[in-house]
Scaffold this motif. Structure first.
Motif, short mmCIF file in Angstrom:
data_model
loop_
_atom_site.label_atom_id
_atom_site.label_comp_id
_atom_site.label_asym_id
_atom_site.label_seq_id
_atom_site.Cartn_x
_atom_site.Cartn_y
_atom_site.Cartn_z
N ARG A 139 0.85 -1.19 0.00
CA ARG A 139 0.00 0.00 0.00
C ARG A 139 0.88 1.24 0.00
NH1 ARG A 139 -5.33 0.60 1.97
NH2 ARG A 139 -6.07 2.71 1.46
N THR A 142 -3.69 6.79 -0.49
CA THR A 142 -5.05 6.84 -1.03
C THR A 142 -5.20 8.07 -1.89
OG1 THR A 142 -5.83 8.02 0.93
CG2 THR A 142 -6.09 5.61 0.92
N PRO A 147 -7.56 3.27 -2.70
CA PRO A 147 -6.18 2.99 -2.27
C PRO A 147 -5.22 3.05 -3.47
CG PRO A 147 -7.39 0.93 -2.52
CD PRO A 147 -8.38 2.04 -2.78
#
Length: 354
Positions: A139, A142, A147
């Motif tokens: 990740r 965002t 995301p």
């Protein structure tokens, strides 16, 4: 309020409750559909699998520059060093002209790891070769509610390429000169491996096709991210080049035979005579050597081969003074060195073997 009005109100209350219930159920359905739609949209556009598919799609479309802009793809010298890869790895192959076809792309699995990373595996066909590559994705942040992701490990790899017998070569039809990509530039060692960054996945066909040297080529599949792929290719002299060298060697030895001395200057043959010569010696090449070439660094070496010349001369014996003709066959080996110059021309030195 009379009795009839009161009765009417009583009759309408259940209906209003029913209408409110229907509206509530309708809102729940709409909200549920919205969440389901967003989940489907997220999987299709904003999931780790979609992120990997976008990268592979750019490679399939030949958009190398855009693929390099995907977060986590491009690397620097520190990252290469930390991974034990050559820090001098060149980016010459990270371009559209060096990409081969990539088709039949599909993500087959997405696995959540304990450290928060995700492991995404995709299958594809690189050129004519089926393949599978696993990517580590993490990740990044965002954008609004969506995301964003990046490669935790760069999908680039390093092809450690050694090409013997030629300073230039082709990768997927893209021509490269060693002096252009070597950290030593014009002083590049012709036998030193060249570290070249390549995309994973990708198939890379390496070949040599010049007037001097050629190979049938070799295809290499890069399918493991941030991994070293050793490749070695040996070029051989073309028939046309061997024919040119043969012609030059023949001319050189014929020129040597034109010297009317017992030891022609700069030539691989001669004759030692104890008696006195009373006429000018004459030479004739009666067997030219059969030229065969071997790679020798940036150039070539003429493999030692046998030749023969005939010497004719009149000699006078120091013992009794008798004059007589001498006709002698002299056999000798021939070798040589060929230097290929930067402009593609070659210099040939014919000599006796060491």
């Amino acid at each position: 309020m009379d009795q009839s009005e009161r009765a009417e109100r009583v009759r309408r209350r259940p209906r209003l409750g029913l209408e409110l219930t229907v509206i509530g159920v309708g809102l729940a359905v709409v909200v549920g559909a919205a969440f389901a739609g967003w989940a489907a949209l997220e999987r299709a556009l904003y999931s780790p699998s979609a992120f990997v598919e976008r990268y592979l799609g750019l490679l399939a479309d030949g958009r190398a520059a855009d693929a390099l802009q995907i977060p986590g793809v491009a690397v620097d010298a520190l990252e290469l060093e930390a991974a034990g890869l050559p820090v001098t790895s060149d980016e010459a192959l990270l371009r559209s002209a060096a990409l081969a076809s990539l088709t039949d792309i599909s993500v087959v699995s997405e696995e959540q790891l304990d450290d928060g990373r995700l492991r995404v595996t995709a299958e594809y066909r690189a050129g004519t070769y089926p393949g599978s590559t696993t990517f580590d994705v993490e990740r990044e942040g965002t954008v609004g509610l969506a995301p964003t992701w990046r490669f935790a490990t760069s999908p680039l790899a390093v092809m450690e390429l050694t090409v013997k017998g030629s300073m230039s070569f082709d990768v997927n039809g893209f021509r490269i000169d060693k002096r252009q990509v070597s950290p030593d530039g014009a002083d590049a060692d012709p036998l030193a491996p060249l570290p070249l960054l390549v995309f994973s996945p990708g198939v890379y066909s390496v070949s040599v096709d010049t007037a001097i040297a050629a190979t049938p080529g070799i295809a290499v599949l890069s399918d493991i991210p941030f991994h070293e792929v050793p490749v070695e290719l040996q070029a051989t002299a073309t028939d046309e080049f061997v024919a040119v060298v043969q012609e030059r060697v023949d001319e050189f030895l014929t020129g040597c035979a034109g010297q009317q001395v017992l030891q022609p200057t700069g030539c691989p043959f001669g004759y030692v005579l104890q008696d006195r010569i009373v006429s000018l010696p004459t030479w004739e090449i009666i067997q030219q050597p059969e030229v065969r070439l071997q790679p020798d660094g940036a150039g070539w070496r003429i493999v030692p081969a046998e030749a023969a010349a005939r010497l004719d001369v009149e000699v006078q014996s120091l013992f009794d003074g008798v004059i007589s003709p001498l006709s002698e066959e002299v056999r000798f080996p021939v070798a040589g060195d060929i230097t290929v110059l930067p402009d593609g021309t070659a210099t040939i030195i014919v000599r006796a073997p060491d």
